[in-house]
Motif scaffolding. Structure first.
Motif, PDB file in Angstrom:
ATOM      1  N   GLU A  33       0.831  -1.215   0.000  1.00  0.00           N
ATOM      2  CA  GLU A  33       0.000   0.000   0.000  1.00  0.00           C
ATOM      3  C   GLU A  33       0.866   1.266   0.000  1.00  0.00           C
ATOM      4  O   GLU A  33       0.497   2.265  -0.587  1.00  0.00           O
ATOM      5  CB  GLU A  33      -0.879   0.024   1.258  1.00  0.00           C
ATOM      6  CG  GLU A  33      -2.079  -0.864   1.179  1.00  0.00           C
ATOM      7  CD  GLU A  33      -3.250  -0.168   0.519  1.00  0.00           C
ATOM      8  OE1 GLU A  33      -3.486   1.031   0.763  1.00  0.00           O
ATOM      9  OE2 GLU A  33      -3.935  -0.846  -0.246  1.00  0.00           O
ATOM     10  N   ALA A  34       1.978   1.213   0.696  1.00  0.00           N
ATOM     11  CA  ALA A  34       2.864   2.379   0.790  1.00  0.00           C
ATOM     12  C   ALA A  34       3.671   2.512  -0.499  1.00  0.00           C
ATOM     13  O   ALA A  34       4.362   1.585  -0.912  1.00  0.00           O
ATOM     14  CB  ALA A  34       3.797   2.242   1.981  1.00  0.00           C
ATOM     15  N   VAL A  35       3.548   3.666  -1.128  1.00  0.00           N
ATOM     16  CA  VAL A  35       4.309   3.979  -2.341  1.00  0.00           C
ATOM     17  C   VAL A  35       4.926   5.365  -2.131  1.00  0.00           C
ATOM     18  O   VAL A  35       4.427   6.369  -2.639  1.00  0.00           O
ATOM     19  CB  VAL A  35       3.405   3.962  -3.600  1.00  0.00           C
ATOM     20  CG1 VAL A  35       4.210   4.277  -4.850  1.00  0.00           C
ATOM     21  CG2 VAL A  35       2.684   2.625  -3.750  1.00  0.00           C
ATOM     22  N   PRO A  36       5.994   5.427  -1.326  1.00  0.00           N
ATOM     23  CA  PRO A  36       6.597   6.734  -1.057  1.00  0.00           C
ATOM     24  C   PRO A  36       7.131   7.364  -2.344  1.00  0.00           C
ATOM     25  O   PRO A  36       7.650   6.668  -3.219  1.00  0.00           O
ATOM     26  CB  PRO A  36       7.729   6.429  -0.077  1.00  0.00           C
ATOM     27  CG  PRO A  36       7.895   4.961  -0.074  1.00  0.00           C
ATOM     28  CD  PRO A  36       6.693   4.335  -0.679  1.00  0.00           C
ATOM     29  N   VAL A  37       6.963   8.688  -2.447  1.00  0.00           N
ATOM     30  CA  VAL A  37       7.371   9.416  -3.641  1.00  0.00           C
ATOM     31  C   VAL A  37       8.471  10.412  -3.253  1.00  0.00           C
ATOM     32  O   VAL A  37       8.235  11.345  -2.486  1.00  0.00           O
ATOM     33  CB  VAL A  37       6.182  10.173  -4.268  1.00  0.00           C
ATOM     34  CG1 VAL A  37       6.633  10.924  -5.521  1.00  0.00           C
ATOM     35  CG2 VAL A  37       5.031   9.221  -4.577  1.00  0.00           C
ATOM     36  N   ASP A  38       9.669  10.187  -3.779  1.00  0.00           N
ATOM     37  CA  ASP A  38      10.774  11.137  -3.613  1.00  0.00           C
ATOM     38  C   ASP A  38      10.662  12.164  -4.733  1.00  0.00           C
ATOM     39  O   ASP A  38      10.311  11.808  -5.864  1.00  0.00           O
ATOM     40  CB  ASP A  38      12.126  10.428  -3.741  1.00  0.00           C
ATOM     41  CG  ASP A  38      12.350   9.389  -2.666  1.00  0.00           C
ATOM     42  OD1 ASP A  38      12.197   9.723  -1.485  1.00  0.00           O
ATOM     43  OD2 ASP A  38      12.672   8.234  -3.020  1.00  0.00           O
ATOM     44  N   PHE A  39      10.962  13.419  -4.424  1.00  0.00           N
ATOM     45  CA  PHE A  39      10.917  14.402  -5.482  1.00  0.00           C
ATOM     46  C   PHE A  39      12.021  15.440  -5.341  1.00  0.00           C
ATOM     47  O   PHE A  39      12.508  15.713  -4.262  1.00  0.00           O
ATOM     48  CB  PHE A  39       9.550  15.100  -5.535  1.00  0.00           C
ATOM     49  CG  PHE A  39       9.216  15.897  -4.308  1.00  0.00           C
ATOM     50  CD1 PHE A  39       9.610  17.219  -4.187  1.00  0.00           C
ATOM     51  CD2 PHE A  39       8.509  15.313  -3.273  1.00  0.00           C
ATOM     52  CE1 PHE A  39       9.310  17.952  -3.054  1.00  0.00           C
ATOM     53  CE2 PHE A  39       8.196  16.030  -2.130  1.00  0.00           C
ATOM     54  CZ  PHE A  39       8.606  17.358  -2.019  1.00  0.00           C
ATOM     55  N   GLU A  40      12.391  15.970  -6.486  1.00  0.00           N
ATOM     56  CA  GLU A  40      13.285  17.120  -6.551  1.00  0.00           C
ATOM     57  C   GLU A  40      12.741  18.029  -7.636  1.00  0.00           C
ATOM     58  O   GLU A  40      12.465  17.589  -8.756  1.00  0.00           O
ATOM     59  CB  GLU A  40      14.708  16.716  -6.888  1.00  0.00           C
ATOM     60  CG  GLU A  40      15.635  17.918  -6.942  1.00  0.00           C
ATOM     61  CD  GLU A  40      17.093  17.569  -7.111  1.00  0.00           C
ATOM     62  OE1 GLU A  40      17.873  18.508  -7.335  1.00  0.00           O
ATOM     63  OE2 GLU A  40      17.459  16.389  -7.025  1.00  0.00           O
ATOM     64  N   MET A  41      12.550  19.294  -7.274  1.00  0.00           N
ATOM     65  CA  MET A  41      11.982  20.265  -8.196  1.00  0.00           C
ATOM     66  C   MET A  41      12.848  21.514  -8.203  1.00  0.00           C
ATOM     67  O   MET A  41      13.313  21.958  -7.156  1.00  0.00           O
ATOM     68  CB  MET A  41      10.561  20.627  -7.787  1.00  0.00           C
ATOM     69  CG  MET A  41       9.630  19.451  -7.824  1.00  0.00           C
ATOM     70  SD  MET A  41       7.953  19.921  -7.394  1.00  0.00           S
ATOM     71  CE  MET A  41       7.124  18.403  -7.829  1.00  0.00           C
ATOM     72  N   ILE A  42      13.045  22.052  -9.402  1.00  0.00           N
ATOM     73  CA  ILE A  42      13.803  23.291  -9.560  1.00  0.00           C
ATOM     74  C   ILE A  42      12.811  24.382  -9.930  1.00  0.00           C
ATOM     75  O   ILE A  42      12.105  24.286 -10.936  1.00  0.00           O
ATOM     76  CB  ILE A  42      14.876  23.170 -10.675  1.00  0.00           C
ATOM     77  CG1 ILE A  42      15.774  21.965 -10.446  1.00  0.00           C
ATOM     78  CG2 ILE A  42      15.657  24.472 -10.791  1.00  0.00           C
ATOM     79  CD1 ILE A  42      16.648  22.024  -9.228  1.00  0.00           C
ATOM     80  N   TRP A  43      12.773  25.422  -9.097  1.00  0.00           N
ATOM     81  CA  TRP A  43      11.839  26.541  -9.284  1.00  0.00           C
ATOM     82  C   TRP A  43      12.590  27.777  -9.750  1.00  0.00           C
ATOM     83  O   TRP A  43      13.674  28.070  -9.267  1.00  0.00           O
ATOM     84  CB  TRP A  43      11.106  26.839  -7.991  1.00  0.00           C
ATOM     85  CG  TRP A  43      10.171  25.737  -7.609  1.00  0.00           C
ATOM     86  CD1 TRP A  43      10.461  24.622  -6.866  1.00  0.00           C
ATOM     87  CD2 TRP A  43       8.800  25.603  -7.993  1.00  0.00           C
ATOM     88  NE1 TRP A  43       9.351  23.821  -6.764  1.00  0.00           N
ATOM     89  CE2 TRP A  43       8.322  24.397  -7.439  1.00  0.00           C
ATOM     90  CE3 TRP A  43       7.935  26.394  -8.745  1.00  0.00           C
ATOM     91  CZ2 TRP A  43       7.010  23.962  -7.617  1.00  0.00           C
ATOM     92  CZ3 TRP A  43       6.625  25.966  -8.914  1.00  0.00           C
ATOM     93  CH2 TRP A  43       6.174  24.755  -8.348  1.00  0.00           C
ATOM     94  N   LYS A  44      11.988  28.496 -10.693  1.00  0.00           N
ATOM     95  CA  LYS A  44      12.609  29.698 -11.270  1.00  0.00           C
ATOM     96  C   LYS A  44      11.709  30.894 -10.996  1.00  0.00           C
ATOM     97  O   LYS A  44      10.497  30.800 -11.072  1.00  0.00           O
ATOM     98  CB  LYS A  44      12.779  29.465 -12.766  1.00  0.00           C
ATOM     99  CG  LYS A  44      13.305  30.613 -13.547  1.00  0.00           C
ATOM    100  CD  LYS A  44      13.440  30.172 -14.992  1.00  0.00           C
ATOM    101  CE  LYS A  44      13.842  31.345 -15.851  1.00  0.00           C
ATOM    102  NZ  LYS A  44      13.927  31.011 -17.233  1.00  0.00           N
TER     103      LYS A  44
END
Length: 176
Positions: free
Chosen positions: A165-176
């Motif tokens: 059930e657990a589907v951890p989501v790692d993220f990296e986002m670059i904001w301008k």
């Protein structure tokens, strides 16, 4: 020397004190960590779009993640995921992020709401990190502890055995 001083000052100040109030998502990578009895795999998505604004003491960001960009390297598995998520009727996952302008960039907390076809789950005070780049862009990283049943998605199965059930989501986002 002045550039180095500016970067040092920005990296220790509040997000909103970076000389901008409006932000656009420049690039992103989301990694879905899926576990199954026999193996684990990762799904990657790079097609998110987003905008953010800081005003009146609060920063609010909205991000749209198209389900069609989910890629595990196995087209059959990816197609099945699109079926399970009902991507034809609901092609986007919407993410709303809210935090105080007064946070410090190195590490901060934000409220994150995930909306999958009207089924919403809010994660309060989710820990995130941010780093101001030399060009004024801000890299934000974090992990969303996504649980499929929280967003009313039935875990897919193979030979009657469901994924975790657990589907951890790692993220990296670059904001301008």
């Amino acid at each position: 020397m002045v550039k180095i001083l500016c970067v040092l000052l920005l990296s220790s100040s509040a997000f909103a004190q970076v000389p901008k109030t409006s932000w656009t998502l420049e690039s992103s990578i989301l990694t879905y960590n899926v576990h199954f009895v026999l193996k684990s795999f990762k799904g990657i998505s790079r097609g998110a779009k987003g905008k953010g604004e800081c005003k009146s003491g609060t920063c609010e960001f909205i991000i749209g993640v198209p389900l069609k960009d989910f890629d595990t390297g196995d087209t059959n598995r990816d197609f099945h995921m699109l079926e399970v998520m009902k991507a034809a009727q609901n092609p986007m996952v919407l993410v709303k992020v809210t935090f105080s302008e007064k946070i410090k960039l190195a590490a901060f907390q934000a409220d994150v709401e995930i909306d999958v076809a009207g089924s919403k789950k809010t994660y309060s005070k989710l820990p995130l990190t941010a780093d101001v780049k030399k060009d004024g862009m801000v890299a934000v990283k974090g992990k969303i502890p996504l649980v499929l049943s929280d967003i009313k998605v039935e875990a897919p199965s193979l030979l009657t055995v469901k994924i975790d059930e657990a589907v951890p989501v790692d993220f990296e986002m670059i904001w301008k």
